[in-house]
Design a protein around this motif. Structure first.
Motif, PDB file in Angstrom:
ATOM      1  N   LEU A 210       0.822  -1.194   0.099  1.00  0.00           N
ATOM      2  CA  LEU A 210      -0.078  -0.248  -0.042  1.00  0.00           C
ATOM      3  C   LEU A 210       0.920   1.200  -0.199  1.00  0.00           C
ATOM      4  CD1 LEU A 210      -2.892  -0.781   2.715  1.00  0.00           C
ATOM      5  CD2 LEU A 210      -2.808  -1.176   0.098  1.00  0.00           C
ATOM      6  N   GLY A 211       2.011   1.171   0.645  1.00  0.00           N
ATOM      7  CA  GLY A 211       2.938   2.438   0.635  1.00  0.00           C
ATOM      8  C   GLY A 211       2.875   2.920   1.962  1.00  0.00           C
ATOM      9  N   LYS A 272       7.276   1.028  -4.332  1.00  0.00           N
ATOM     10  CA  LYS A 272       8.272   0.883  -5.531  1.00  0.00           C
ATOM     11  C   LYS A 272       7.836   0.014  -6.710  1.00  0.00           C
ATOM     12  CE  LYS A 272      12.612   2.235  -5.297  1.00  0.00           C
ATOM     13  NZ  LYS A 272      13.999   2.203  -5.284  1.00  0.00           N
ATOM     14  N   PHE A 273       7.655   0.375  -7.966  1.00  0.00           N
ATOM     15  CA  PHE A 273       7.127  -0.420  -9.026  1.00  0.00           C
ATOM     16  C   PHE A 273       7.933  -0.152 -10.393  1.00  0.00           C
ATOM     17  CE2 PHE A 273       4.431  -1.274 -12.798  1.00  0.00           C
ATOM     18  CZ  PHE A 273       4.240  -2.302 -12.508  1.00  0.00           C
ATOM     19  N   PHE A 276      10.317   2.614 -10.367  1.00  0.00           N
ATOM     20  CA  PHE A 276       9.384   4.154 -10.109  1.00  0.00           C
ATOM     21  C   PHE A 276       8.731   4.205  -8.704  1.00  0.00           C
ATOM     22  CE2 PHE A 276       9.435   3.688 -14.568  1.00  0.00           C
ATOM     23  CZ  PHE A 276       9.726   4.971 -15.051  1.00  0.00           C
ATOM     24  N   GLN A 277       8.850   5.422  -7.921  1.00  0.00           N
ATOM     25  CA  GLN A 277       8.363   5.522  -6.680  1.00  0.00           C
ATOM     26  C   GLN A 277       7.912   7.356  -6.782  1.00  0.00           C
ATOM     27  OE1 GLN A 277      10.804   4.769  -3.390  1.00  0.00           O
ATOM     28  NE2 GLN A 277       9.092   3.897  -2.204  1.00  0.00           N
ATOM     29  N   ALA A 278       6.653   7.294  -6.186  1.00  0.00           N
ATOM     30  CA  ALA A 278       6.015   8.700  -6.031  1.00  0.00           C
ATOM     31  C   ALA A 278       5.898   9.081  -4.587  1.00  0.00           C
ATOM     32  CB  ALA A 278       4.997   8.767  -6.987  1.00  0.00           C
ATOM     33  N   THR A 306      10.966   9.473  -8.389  1.00  0.00           N
ATOM     34  CA  THR A 306      12.058   8.881  -8.631  1.00  0.00           C
ATOM     35  C   THR A 306      12.041   7.414  -9.238  1.00  0.00           C
ATOM     36  OG1 THR A 306      12.097   7.691  -6.766  1.00  0.00           O
ATOM     37  CG2 THR A 306      12.835   9.920  -6.441  1.00  0.00           C
ATOM     38  N   TYR A 307      13.225   7.172 -10.274  1.00  0.00           N
ATOM     39  CA  TYR A 307      13.157   6.139 -10.814  1.00  0.00           C
ATOM     40  C   TYR A 307      14.636   5.546 -10.885  1.00  0.00           C
ATOM     41  CZ  TYR A 307      14.045   2.887 -14.804  1.00  0.00           C
ATOM     42  OH  TYR A 307      14.189   1.654 -15.445  1.00  0.00           O
ATOM     43  N   ASP A 308      14.874   4.215 -10.522  1.00  0.00           N
ATOM     44  CA  ASP A 308      16.358   3.736 -10.235  1.00  0.00           C
ATOM     45  C   ASP A 308      16.470   2.603 -11.155  1.00  0.00           C
ATOM     46  OD1 ASP A 308      17.268   5.048  -7.709  1.00  0.00           O
ATOM     47  OD2 ASP A 308      15.326   4.710  -7.044  1.00  0.00           O
ATOM     48  N   PHE A 309      17.660   2.311 -11.632  1.00  0.00           N
ATOM     49  CA  PHE A 309      17.791   1.249 -12.484  1.00  0.00           C
ATOM     50  C   PHE A 309      19.395   0.704 -12.119  1.00  0.00           C
ATOM     51  CE2 PHE A 309      19.057   4.634 -15.000  1.00  0.00           C
ATOM     52  CZ  PHE A 309      20.212   4.562 -15.604  1.00  0.00           C
TER      53      PHE A 309
END
Length: 470
Positions: A210-211, A272-273, A276-278, A306-309
């Motif tokens: 759920l966050g 985080k999906f 991506f995370q908001a 944000t976006y992590d890779f």
């Protein structure tokens, strides 16, 4: 056949060692011998793991026959289990009765020598961050960070992950307690004291799917990644008032980004999906530091994505954030809405990292939120800025450099030749990881301030010291 021979050799060596070693020391000595045999290539990784498994003591067998016959013994055993205190798997902390208590902290100290520009009419820049004065100054002081002691308490109740965090930031420098509390301008006099900045107090409630909801005081969303990825966060950067230092220097605040600040807020962060995370939140509305007292009818709003890779040795962290707050007019000045956005990226390949960042605001101000955001008539000023940074790590050594600037534009129809037009700085930094906790740091910073007219100021700072994290 060769593998059998190696195992027999290792087994014989273990047996001889056991015969010659007291019983209480056999386990440690045997483990050390097997490790040496693996390091010399006599044992493969699989053979080493097999022998370690063979020498491990058998797992204790739970006895349940008496438990059913003696419920009081069972209850006592369960109570003892609840009372048991265990060390956390990582960090400094403990676990007991389903609760995790963790401690974290940071301490730093630097020698800073600052060379200001000579104070003249031509070096007057209102809002400038380059130091001006009559002579050089030396200080033993904190850098951009004061000290920090954090306490985290977390548990799971009714399927919810709940936690509380307290962050106390004690500095080493004496201050005057005038105007800005614990981080007020310095007071380097005998019998003075430093202050504790209690800048973090918040609770979180959430579930993995759920966050998380955060309520309390913590770092803002807009501009947070800019300061958290800045190399001067670990050191000094622009020194500010070095002759009478407070518990913080400026780092790159005002010379590449606006200070995100620690603010009362209610913020939601998504799971985080796919990298991506908001986050989005409502914030305590801030008054303008360069205007009169305000009573604002609506909160401030901030959001970030944000976006992590990661792919082999290449990794990246990308972000974008925004801020908006309405300011109700006072003393005849018009109402206005201050707003802004930023974008940034940190890219790493092996030991090389690079950061690029840009922001733009309208009625947002410069250096800190809503500082010089309007003129005396309440007309909005625009602002923008950026910084670029690169680091390279060689073993325990890291070399880094950066350049950044923050610009402030006059309001429509405004004439103000001594008002700041641009603050900028160059930073060169060297770090050495002395231990897993302690880092030694040396740094040089050149700061420029330019007014809307022809006035300019330049200053230089050298810093050397250390920072410790646990």
């Amino acid at each position: 056949m060769r593998g059998i021979t190696k195992l027999l050799t290792a087994s014989c060596a273990v047996a001889l060692l056991a015969a010659a070693t007291p019983a209480f020391a056999q386990d440690d000595a045997t483990s050390a011998l097997l490790l040496r045999l693996k390091e010399k290539g006599i044992l493969t990784e699989a053979e080493y793991n097999d022998l370690i498994a063979r020498k491990a003591p058998p797992a204790p067998v739970a006895v349940t026959t008496n438990a059913s016959a003696d419920p009081q013994a069972t209850a006592a055993a369960q109570l003892d289990e609840k009372r048991m205190v265990r060390m956390t798997e990582s960090g400094v902390g403990m676990e007991f009765a389903g609760v995790t208590l963790k401690f974290s902290g940071q301490v730093n100290g630097f020698y800073v020598h600052d060379s200001p520009d000579k104070r003249t009419v031509g070096t007057t820049v209102v809002g400038g961050l380059a130091n001006v004065g009559t002579q050089n100054s030396s200080a033993i002081r904190n850098g951009l960070l004061p000290g920090n002691f954090g306490v985290d308490v977390s548990t799971n109740q009714g399927g919810w992950d709940v936690a509380a965090h307290f962050g106390f930031y004690p500095g080493i420098n004496s201050n005057s307690y005038a105007g800005n509390g614990a981080n007020a301008p310095g007071a380097p006099y005998a019998l003075a004291t430093s202050g504790i900045d209690a800048r973090q107090t918040y609770l979180t409630i959430g579930k993995p799917q759920l966050g998380t909801l955060k309520l309390g005081r913590d770092i803002g969303l807009f501009g947070s990644d800019a300061i958290l990825n800045d190399i001067t966060l670990l050191a000094v950067g622009s020194s500010g008032n070095n002759a009478g230092p407070s518990n913080t220097s400026l780092g790159r605040i005002g010379t590449g980004y606006l200070y995100t600040d620690f603010q009362p807020q209610i913020t939601y962060t998504s799971p985080k999906f796919a990298g991506f995370q908001a986050s989005v939140g409502v914030f305590q509305p801030l008054s303008t530091l360069t205007g009169g007292a305000e009573v604002n009818g609506t909160p401030g709003f901030q959001g970030k994505i944000t976006y992590d890779f990661k792919a082999d040795q290449f990794s990246g962290h990308l972000w974008a954030s925004g801020i908006s707050q309405r300011h109700d007019g006072f003393a005849g000045t018009p109402s206005y809405t201050g707003s802004g956005f930023d974008v940034g990226a940190k890219l790493s390949y092996g030991p090389i990292s690079a950061v690029g960042y840009y922001y733009r605001g309208s009625g947002l101000g410069t250096t800190a939120l809503f500082v010089f955001s309007t003129d005396a008539l309440g007309r909005k000023r625009d602002s923008d800025g950026f910084y670029a940074q690169a680091t390279a790590t060689f073993g325990k050594f890291t070399l880094g450099g950066s350049y950044g600037q923050s610009k402030l534009y006059l309001a429509p129809g405004e004439i103000n030749p001594t008002l700041l037009s641009k603050n900028s700085s160059w930073v060169a930094q060297a770090r050495y990881g002395l231990t897993s906790w302690v880092t030694l740091i040396g740094e040089y910073t050149h700061t420029d301030s330019d007014a809307q007219g022809t006035n300019t100021a330049r200053s230089n700072a050298l810093a050397a010291g250390a920072i410790l994290f646990f």
